[in-house]
Each structure stands twice: as C-alpha cells, then as structure tokens.
Design an enzyme around this catalytic site. Sequence first.
Site, mmCIF file in Angstrom:
data_model
loop_
_atom_site.group_PDB
_atom_site.id
_atom_site.type_symbol
_atom_site.label_atom_id
_atom_site.label_comp_id
_atom_site.label_asym_id
_atom_site.label_seq_id
_atom_site.Cartn_x
_atom_site.Cartn_y
_atom_site.Cartn_z
ATOM 1 N N LYS A 1 40.990 35.740 49.471
ATOM 2 C CA LYS A 1 41.563 34.819 50.456
ATOM 3 C C LYS A 1 42.281 33.669 49.777
ATOM 4 C CE LYS A 1 37.523 34.589 52.496
ATOM 5 N NZ LYS A 1 36.336 34.708 53.373
ATOM 6 N N LYS B 1 37.664 28.788 39.238
ATOM 7 C CA LYS B 1 38.340 27.892 40.175
ATOM 8 C C LYS B 1 38.706 26.558 39.535
ATOM 9 C CE LYS B 1 37.037 29.950 44.492
ATOM 10 N NZ LYS B 1 36.343 29.908 45.757
ATOM 11 N N LYS C 1 40.908 40.847 42.073
ATOM 12 C CA LYS C 1 40.347 41.223 43.370
ATOM 13 C C LYS C 1 41.238 40.710 44.498
ATOM 14 C CE LYS C 1 37.501 37.178 44.160
ATOM 15 N NZ LYS C 1 36.295 36.556 44.640
#
Length: 332
Positions: A198, A112, A195
């Site tokens: 969201k 991230k 993957k």
Amino acid sequence: RPRVFSGIQPTADSFHLGNYLGALRNWVPLQDTHDCLYCVVDLHAITAGHDPKVLRQRTRVAAAQLLAIGIDPERSILFVQSHVPAHAELAWVLSCITGFGEASRMTQFKDKTVKQGSDRASVGLFTYPVLMAADILLYRAHEVPVGEDQRQHLELSRDLAQRFNRDYGKTFVVPEPYILRDTAKIVDLQDPTSKMSKSASTPNGIIELLDEPARSAKKIRSAVTDTGREIVYDPEQKPGVSNLLTIHSALTGTPVADLEKQYEGRGYGDLKKELGQVVADFTAPIRERTQAYLDDPAELDKVLAVGAEKARQIADQTLRTVYDRVGFLPAR
Ligand code: TYM
C-alpha cells in the site's frame, strides 16, 4: 475452540490482492474452526502521517470490505482498534519489557526509516510492533493469519509473551503465525522484486479489490514480465510470470502445474488477458457488496459497536490481570 486474531491497517482506499491472497482469504474459513477476532487497526494507521477525514472514511471502507469478503459479525468479533482502549494500555506495559535494541532490529521499521529519514519517522512507528503484540496478546490468540512480511513482528510478540509469563507468571498465550506458503508474498506488478505494498508500490504495481475491473485488467496487461516466452513457475528467474501464475492459481483453485500445462506453447499476452478476466470476476462482487455496506453507514457503525463491546469484555479482563501482576494499585 482455539482463538484467532488478525488485523489490517486502514491506510489505503482499498485493500489490494497482496492483502487478500496473503492474509484475508485465510480469515474467512478460520471462522468455521476458531473463535476469531478481526480488527481494523486505526492506531497503527497514524504512525506514518495521515489525514483525519480520510482515515475515518478508510476505516469504514476497510470494515465494509471485510464484511464483503465474508467476515461474519455473527460468528466473529469484527471491530476497530481505537474502540478498545486496552490495546494502547497494554502496549505501554509491553513497551517497558521490550529492549530498545530489540525494537531497533525490526526490519520493517528500518526499511521505512531509510525511506523517510530518521527525523521524520515517528516514535509511534518505532513502537508499532509492540502495539501489534498487545493486539494479539490481549485476546490470548493462538494463531495469527498474516503474510510473510509480518513474521518478524510475530516473533517479537512471542518473545514478549514468553518474557512476561516468565517474569510475572503465566498470563499470555504464545501465539503462532499462520502464513499461507504459496501466497505469503505477492509481488508488485511493476517491480516483481518487491512486495505489493500500500505504501511503497506505484498505483500500477498493485491490484486493488475495489478497482474497476477494466482498470485491473489494464494493470495486469502492463505487468512486467520477463525475457523469454515460456510460462513456467520459477520465482528466481521469472518473478513476474510466477507472480501472475500464483495469483491465477489462488483465485481459481487451479494448481500451478496445471496452469503451466494449460499455457504451454502460448504467450504472456494470453495469460495476462485471462488473468484480467479472473481478477475481474473475483473482485466485481466484492466491490458491489462493499458499496452496499457503505451505503448504510449507520448500520455499519452499529456492527462495529457490537464488535467493540464484545472485544472490550475480553480485553479488559486480560488488562486487569496484567495490571495486577505488574503491581499497579487497584483503582477502587
Ligand atoms: P497490513 O495492513 O500492512 O496488511 C494486512 C495483511 O496483508 C498482508 N500482506 C501481504 N501478504 C502477501 N503479500 C503481500 N504483498 C502483502 N502485503 C500485505 C500482511 O502480512 C497482513 O497480514 N502490522 C499489520 C497489521 C496488524 C496486525 C496486528 C496483524 C496490526 N496488529 C495483529 C496481525 C495481528 C499490518 O501492517 O498489516
């Protein structure tokens, strides 16, 4: 009965099939054999930026979806993380036994921060896995049903439990991850090498539980498949088709080998069309039930208040023991 804890972030307008197949579908049957606590982790949801009004709504939508898939508040403790102050309080204590280097090795944080840049990534995002450890350890949970992407965080929770027990006396249960092998990682429909996520997927890459059935069907039709035409399960060579087979198999209970036989000599189009229908049949009732819970927010909030009360009773007791063991002067 052994205890289960798991959590999910209210960071989207709907859960997606990765959340459901990787973790949530496991939450429901565990209610028959374990004492379960299921938590909407709103403290985690503010680690990467958010809108307050949207967060409040998404927290209700998350709780409503959990009820809609079959979490039963009579049997399980369903609650919102911020309603139980002990999570943040234990997280502080655990952060003081977590190594800076140890936390720096968490791959989800590294991924991230590469994306956001280290100046924009918050300290909360950095300590996120410590808060997650607090969630689990507060309830002395034995098993934690999650997807593959949480494995490393679970490993940290185990390490922290063992370290605390060693330094301050046996206090915590060392939790085990419970990861479903076949659906541990559902991948993005548009980018089958990542993957379904969201935060990272494009809208067409994810199937939302609350999507209109026609919209899901369309996304599945436009899913990236592979060159070649055979419908066989081969995650290395054919990650796109394999993902569709995995989803189909998990939702219908048909073994992948049987699906391969059923689709022998047929094209990707057939698989996609039928999977669209399977997904629609599966999500339509969840969507309806979720809406029904959302139509009565007062009742929903009441369910969450009862859950929070039960959770606090367990959590406060653990926290008192922890505070005592680390040497805090009792407040009289
Ligand atoms: P979250 O909210 O990102 O995801 C909820 C659950 O869905 C699983 N999952 C997947 N499984 C398979 N394939 C995918 N593509 C996929 N995407 C998501 C996740 O593994 C997770 O089980 N840190 C957690 C929330 C959390 C938690 C906890 C979980 C906070 N405290 C304590 C367990 C115990 C998270 O971000 O999940």
